[in-house]
Design an enzyme around this catalytic site. Structure first.
Site, PDB file in Angstrom:
ATOM      1  N   GLU A  37      -8.886 -23.742 -10.022  1.00 37.88           N
ATOM      2  CA  GLU A  37      -9.482 -22.444 -10.362  1.00 37.88           C
ATOM      3  C   GLU A  37      -8.694 -21.316  -9.703  1.00 37.88           C
ATOM      4  OE1 GLU A  37     -13.216 -22.881  -8.439  1.00 37.88           O
ATOM      5  OE2 GLU A  37     -13.744 -24.723  -9.522  1.00 37.88           O
TER       6      GLU A  37
ATOM      7  N   LYS B 247      -8.265 -18.178  -7.344  1.00 38.28           N
ATOM      8  CA  LYS B 247      -8.972 -17.755  -6.138  1.00 38.28           C
ATOM      9  C   LYS B 247      -9.137 -16.227  -6.180  1.00 38.28           C
ATOM     10  CE  LYS B 247      -8.983 -18.144  -1.099  1.00 38.28           C
ATOM     11  NZ  LYS B 247      -9.196 -16.698  -0.846  1.00 38.28           N
TER      12      LYS B 247
ATOM     13  N   ASP C  83      -9.814 -12.571  -5.197  1.00 37.91           N
ATOM     14  CA  ASP C  83      -9.672 -11.858  -3.931  1.00 37.91           C
ATOM     15  C   ASP C  83     -10.781 -10.808  -3.833  1.00 37.91           C
ATOM     16  OD1 ASP C  83      -8.648 -11.177  -1.519  1.00 37.91           O
ATOM     17  OD2 ASP C  83      -6.991  -9.971  -2.289  1.00 37.91           O
TER      18      ASP C  83
ATOM     19  N   TYR D 183     -17.752 -13.390 -10.175  1.00 32.71           N
ATOM     20  CA  TYR D 183     -17.605 -14.719 -10.760  1.00 32.71           C
ATOM     21  C   TYR D 183     -18.407 -15.672  -9.876  1.00 32.71           C
ATOM     22  CZ  TYR D 183     -13.954 -13.966 -14.276  1.00 32.71           C
ATOM     23  OH  TYR D 183     -13.250 -13.578 -15.387  1.00 32.71           O
TER      24      TYR D 183
ATOM     25  N   LYS E 298      -2.336 -20.476  -1.316  1.00 29.69           N
ATOM     26  CA  LYS E 298      -2.133 -19.029  -1.232  1.00 29.69           C
ATOM     27  C   LYS E 298      -0.763 -18.669  -1.782  1.00 29.69           C
ATOM     28  CE  LYS E 298      -4.895 -16.758   0.370  1.00 29.69           C
ATOM     29  NZ  LYS E 298      -5.365 -16.409   1.718  1.00 29.69           N
TER      30      LYS E 298
ATOM     31  N   CYS F 215       3.181  25.187  -0.054  1.00 23.37           N
ATOM     32  CA  CYS F 215       2.725  24.406  -1.212  1.00 23.37           C
ATOM     33  C   CYS F 215       3.786  24.426  -2.313  1.00 23.37           C
ATOM     34  CB  CYS F 215       1.407  24.982  -1.741  1.00 23.37           C
ATOM     35  SG  CYS F 215       0.845  24.231  -3.296  1.00 23.37           S
TER      36      CYS F 215
ATOM     37  N   CYS G 205       2.162  26.593  -5.460  1.00 21.80           N
ATOM     38  CA  CYS G 205       1.871  28.031  -5.410  1.00 21.80           C
ATOM     39  C   CYS G 205       2.574  28.766  -4.274  1.00 21.80           C
ATOM     40  CB  CYS G 205       0.365  28.267  -5.319  1.00 21.80           C
ATOM     41  SG  CYS G 205      -0.347  27.819  -3.709  1.00 21.80           S
TER      42      CYS G 205
ATOM     43  N   CYS H  94      -2.902  22.500   0.985  1.00 20.40           N
ATOM     44  CA  CYS H  94      -2.544  23.846   0.566  1.00 20.40           C
ATOM     45  C   CYS H  94      -3.711  24.789   0.858  1.00 20.40           C
ATOM     46  CB  CYS H  94      -2.215  23.863  -0.922  1.00 20.40           C
ATOM     47  SG  CYS H  94      -2.106  25.522  -1.636  1.00 20.40           S
TER      48      CYS H  94
ATOM     49  N   CYS I 105      -4.435  28.576  -5.980  1.00 19.06           N
ATOM     50  CA  CYS I 105      -3.464  27.526  -6.306  1.00 19.06           C
ATOM     51  C   CYS I 105      -3.835  26.859  -7.626  1.00 19.06           C
ATOM     52  CB  CYS I 105      -3.426  26.482  -5.192  1.00 19.06           C
ATOM     53  SG  CYS I 105      -2.279  25.115  -5.521  1.00 19.06           S
TER      54      CYS I 105
END
Length: 658
Positions: free
Chosen positions: A109, A111, A113, A217, A306, A400, A403, A418, A423
């Site tokens: 199956e 695995k 995460d 699952y 793994k 920035c 702007c 900023c 802006c």
């Protein structure tokens, strides 16, 4: 009885639609029809709570927030598996199993995460869900698990008591959507889907978990009273028949078939809807598992293979900076195209200046790169032996890039932001804040209307709201629609709001609703506030040196001065409408608690603040009075414990009238 039957039919119909949509990926009901029926059911349950069912789909949106998670002892431990990291180690495990029984069949199956949980049912009803914890004791996350649409709330033909184990995960699409939202709000991005799933499942407020799009699952029967299984595959088939989304698996018996399947899962994991970090190989026969038993830490009959993370080298060709809707500057590395984990990568996130400095990432560097959580490309380290001689340290700009306004560090020091009041990158969010209820309170100017006006080029600054023409506003609706007239009237009305609202609407850092009121009272006008020195600002109650600095810096910005001048020319009120007279509550802190019947909390707060007082949300030694309504609860108890004076609503009104 007719109403009860109607509500039951609606619950069953909507739950069936949920199952088809979320579990079978085969929707049978139009989204709009589903939403309308769900809303109707919500209204019926609101009017008739005694008829609401425990498995109602309305429960999926999240209930009341919790104060903490209770501990749950697992009746059957949720054990972990021993990891193997090479085909040789996997082959050794398979050989041991076959040596013990040449007829061994294995279940292979993916695995997932995610976060392992136990789901408990009594008489077919979902009653409890808990995290794995240390395997023996976990945390009760029942309310958050209710928000996961694929978990059935009621089971037909289930054992009297059933406990199943599953893996909660965040689908890749949900993860991308969540990080987009985080970025727009100027919040740190989640590193990978597992962290995001774990953080979402452990939210004290289930409404937050409900918005995160979690899934599950189910992969094991922990306990099934009165039900016997001979194989793992048989138990998965049973769980699937009950409506659980079960882990996909293959039953194999030959060593080469197992290695091929493990390799296939690895090759195709980019196509999966969720993130995986390996494959699980376990003995299928349950009696054989009993004979093999467990070690002190792991079962002998299963291992987790793994997958190694794929890491490749590439070159940083450039570093570009994006400005989010909250003004946060986010650096991104443009890298030479490299094929990684199933896709061609051309960019990698750099998070912030600290990330760049800690790894000393420079333009021209050769770097090692991988996909964090198999989704987001990230730079692991620089290959210093390949660094060009002319490479120089990189620093985010002090202006920035959109702007040209000054940038400054956030309070926590992690991000640059900023400071431009006009802006373009922040325009949508700034206007949404400007028109919000506690600010200028312009009814009808919602986010969709704001975005439409920005797209048409009618709004380039919050001040442009007051220069909108009937033709520009009317272009968003059909001819003759009254919505345009109502919006223009609401905009006109907002000009006369008290200046405290305008101060808050400007979006100055650390200046909230209360601070806006305090500043309006202290200075009387926006013009006077603009001229105030940092020293004068710090003399105002609740304004410290940091906040005073933010205020002074904001008014010093060219964009801020331009915004204020246009607001002034539009006729927006810059004066305080509060009469500074009776200040009998100066320095006095109140707490309002319970269901108030003589006035609203907003009305009471306004009365207290007009008389110089302050309203707090929690009881402390600084609290002078606690005004209580019905069902006051813990705040009243704490006030009595601290010896704080408690006022009824009538006593409070008498105090105001004196």
């Amino acid at each position: 009885m007719e109403l009860k039957e109607k509500m039951d039919r609606m619950v069953e119909e909507l739950n069936a639609a949920n199952y088809r949509y979320y579990v079978l990926d085969d929707p049978t009901m139009d989204d709009r029809d589903y939403d309308l029926k769900l809303r109707e059911l919500e209204e019926l349950e609101k009017d008739h709570p005694e008829l609401a069912r425990a498995d109602s789909p309305t429960k999926r949106v999240g209930g009341e927030a919790l104060s903490k998670f209770e501990k749950v002892t697992h009746p059957v431990p949720l054990n972990s598996l021993q990891d193997v990291f090479s085909m040789e180690e996997l082959s050794d495990f398979v050989d041991r199993m076959l040596a013990a029984d040449p007829n061994t069949v294995f279940s292979v199956e993916p695995k997932i995460d995610g976060l392992s949980v136990a789901l408990e049912y009594e008489n077919g009803q979902f009653v409890r869900g808990a995290t794995r914890g240390d395997g023996d004791v976990g945390e009760d996350v029942t309310e958050n698990l209710r928000t996961i649409h694929t978990i059935p709330m009621v089971l037909d033909n289930a054992p009297e008591r059933l406990i199943v184990r599953g893996e909660v995960f965040m689908p890749k699409t949900s993860f991308r959507r969540l990080n987009r939202t985080q970025e727009e709000q100027g919040k740190p991005l989640f590193a990978n889907p597992r962290n995001a799933a774990a953080g979402s499942l452990r939210q004290l407020d289930p409404k937050i978990a409900a918005k995160r799009g979690l899934d599950i699952y189910v992969f094991n029967v922990q306990l099934a009273e009165g039900k016997l299984f001979t194989t793992h595959g048989e138990s998965l088939d049973f769980l699937k028949s009950l409506g659980f989304p079960t882990i996909p698996h293959k039953l194999l018996s030959k060593p080469n078939e197992i290695s091929v399947e493990v390799t296939r899962i690895d090759a195709e994991r980019e196509k999966l809807t969720c993130d995986i970090d390996g494959a699980v190989i376990k003995v299928n026969d349950l009696a054989q598992r009993e004979r093999l038993g467990d070690t002190a830490k792991y079962p002998r009959w299963a291992v987790a293979y793994k997958y190694p993370p794929e890491i490749k080298e590439t070159v940083v060709e450039d570093i570009v900076v994006q400005v989010g809707r909250t003004g946060v500057l986010t650096p991104k590395a443009v890298v030479s195209p490299v094929y990684l984990a199933g896709t061609t990568v051309t960019n990698a996130t750099l998070h912030n200046q600290d990330f760049i400095s800690q790894r000393d990432i420079r333009i021209g560097d050769t770097v090692k790169i991988r996909k964090a959580g198999e989704i987001i490309p990230e730079i692991l380290e620089v290959v210093l032996s390949k660094r060009p001689e002319n490479a120089v340290p990189y620093f985010l700009p002090d202006k920035c890039p959109i702007c040209g306004a000054k940038t400054e560090r956030d309070e926590d020091g992690a991000f640059l932001r900023c400071t431009g009041a006009e802006c373009p990158a922040q325009l949508s969010r700034n206007i949404a804040h400007f028109v919000s209820r506690d600010a200028m309170d312009i009814d009808g100017l919602g986010s969709a209307i704001v975005d439409a006006l920005i797209e048409k080029g009618y709004l380039k600054s919050p001040a442009d709201i007051y220069y909108l023409t009937p033709e520009e506003v009317g272009s968003l609706w059909q001819k003759g629609d009254t919505a345009a007239k109502k919006l223009l009237a609401a905009i006109q009305d907002s000009k006369s709001r008290d200046v405290s609202r305008l101060i808050y609407a400007l979006g100055i850092r650390q200046v909230g609703v209360k601070t806006g009121k305090v500043l309006a009272t202290a200075f009387g006008s926006l013009d006077a506030l603009e001229q105030a020195s940092v020293e004068a600002l710090t003399e105002v109650p609740d304004v410290g040196e940091v906040t005073a600095g933010f205020i002074a810096d904001w008014f010093a910005q060219p964009q801020s001065r331009h915004l204020l001048e246009r607001l002034r020319q539009a006729g927006v009120n810059f004066q305080s409408l509060r009469q500074v007279g009776d200040q009998r509550f100066a320095g006095v802190t109140f707490v309002l608690t319970g269901a108030l019947s003589r006035f609203t909390r907003e009305e009471a707060t306004e009365q207290i603040e007009n008389l110089g007082g302050k309203v707090s949300g929690s009881v402390s030694k600084k609290t002078k009075f606690v005004v209580v309504g019905e069902n006051a609860g813990s705040k009243e108890r704490k006030a009595r414990e601290l010896g704080i004076q408690i006022l009824t609503e009538d006593e409070f009104l008498d105090m105001i009238r004196e």
